[in-house]
Write a protein that holds these residues in place. Structure first.
Motif, PDB file in Angstrom:
ATOM      1  N   VAL A  65      34.146  27.840  -2.027  1.00 21.75           N
ATOM      2  CA  VAL A  65      34.213  29.009  -2.894  1.00 21.75           C
ATOM      3  C   VAL A  65      33.249  30.063  -2.344  1.00 21.75           C
ATOM      4  O   VAL A  65      32.065  29.782  -2.154  1.00 21.75           O
ATOM      5  N   SER A  66      33.770  31.268  -2.079  1.00 22.73           N
ATOM      6  CA  SER A  66      32.901  32.356  -1.639  1.00 22.73           C
ATOM      7  C   SER A  66      32.886  33.424  -2.724  1.00 22.73           C
ATOM      8  O   SER A  66      33.905  33.714  -3.349  1.00 22.73           O
ATOM      9  N   VAL A  67      31.701  33.995  -2.951  1.00 25.52           N
ATOM     10  CA  VAL A  67      31.510  35.049  -3.939  1.00 25.52           C
ATOM     11  C   VAL A  67      30.912  36.247  -3.205  1.00 25.52           C
ATOM     12  O   VAL A  67      29.851  36.128  -2.577  1.00 25.52           O
ATOM     13  N   ILE A 105      32.150  21.079  -7.501  1.00 30.27           N
ATOM     14  CA  ILE A 105      33.175  22.109  -7.614  1.00 30.27           C
ATOM     15  C   ILE A 105      34.389  21.473  -8.286  1.00 30.27           C
ATOM     16  O   ILE A 105      34.906  20.478  -7.794  1.00 30.27           O
ATOM     17  N   GLU A 106      34.802  22.044  -9.414  1.00 28.34           N
ATOM     18  CA  GLU A 106      36.015  21.590 -10.094  1.00 28.34           C
ATOM     19  C   GLU A 106      36.988  22.752 -10.155  1.00 28.34           C
ATOM     20  O   GLU A 106      36.754  23.731 -10.858  1.00 28.34           O
ATOM     21  N   LEU A 118      31.566  25.518 -11.195  1.00 30.25           N
ATOM     22  CA  LEU A 118      30.666  25.282 -10.068  1.00 30.25           C
ATOM     23  C   LEU A 118      29.306  24.852 -10.575  1.00 30.25           C
ATOM     24  O   LEU A 118      28.816  25.383 -11.562  1.00 30.25           O
ATOM     25  N   ARG A 119      28.702  23.898  -9.885  1.00 32.20           N
ATOM     26  CA  ARG A 119      27.306  23.544 -10.152  1.00 32.20           C
ATOM     27  C   ARG A 119      26.581  23.600  -8.809  1.00 32.20           C
ATOM     28  O   ARG A 119      27.004  22.951  -7.848  1.00 32.20           O
ATOM     29  N   TYR A 120      25.505  24.395  -8.750  1.00 32.31           N
ATOM     30  CA  TYR A 120      24.808  24.591  -7.479  1.00 32.31           C
ATOM     31  C   TYR A 120      23.350  24.965  -7.721  1.00 32.31           C
ATOM     32  O   TYR A 120      22.974  25.388  -8.807  1.00 32.31           O
TER      33      TYR A 120
END
Length: 141
Positions: A65-67, A105-106, A118-120
């Motif tokens: 996933v890119s933001v 990531i779900e 997302l958990r980060y």
């Protein structure tokens, strides 16, 4: 791209265990192509002023996933499960290097919308700054 309602909820937990929740609802755009998803929306909560920050979230078919954010506060970070990625975070006051480590990531998105969770962790110069849980919900309008 189709018009959607984008809801973003981010919970940040600092090293003392104190949490802060940020919620945003905005009109946006959403598209699905070949197992990848693209979400675009504008928000102003980052800068605290009336300047609109353009945010683009890309969920790759590989699960990364890119933001990307543009405006006074520019950044591009990547969340990959069990990997640490560096990014440059630009503010009107200067640029800093931050690290993002993807814990979970779900992806429950489909061509009609859905949810991405997302958990980060975020660190600056190797020192953990906070843990984050971000949930993005997409609904057709």
């Amino acid at each position: 791209m189709k018009d959607v309602l984008v809801k973003v909820k981010t919970v940040q937990i600092d090293d003392r265990g104190e949490s802060d929740t940020i919620e945003l609802t905005a009109e946006g755009k959403f598209a699905e192509k070949d197992g990848s998803y693209l979400i675009k929306y504008s928000d102003a909560f980052i800068s605290g002023d009336n300047e609109s920050i353009q945010t683009t979230v890309k969920v790759g078919s590989d699960g990364a996933v890119s933001v990307t954010r543009s405006g006074s506060y520019q950044s591009r970070f990547v969340i990959e499960k069990q990997k640490r990625c560096n990014c440059l975070y630009q503010t009107p006051y200067g640029t800093m290097t931050m690290g993002f480590y993807g814990e979970k990531i779900e992806n429950n998105l489909n061509k009609n919308g859905g949810e991405l969770s997302l958990r980060y962790t975020v660190d600056v110069n190797g020192s953990e700054l906070n843990r984050n849980q971000m949930t993005i919900t997409i609904k057709e309008v």
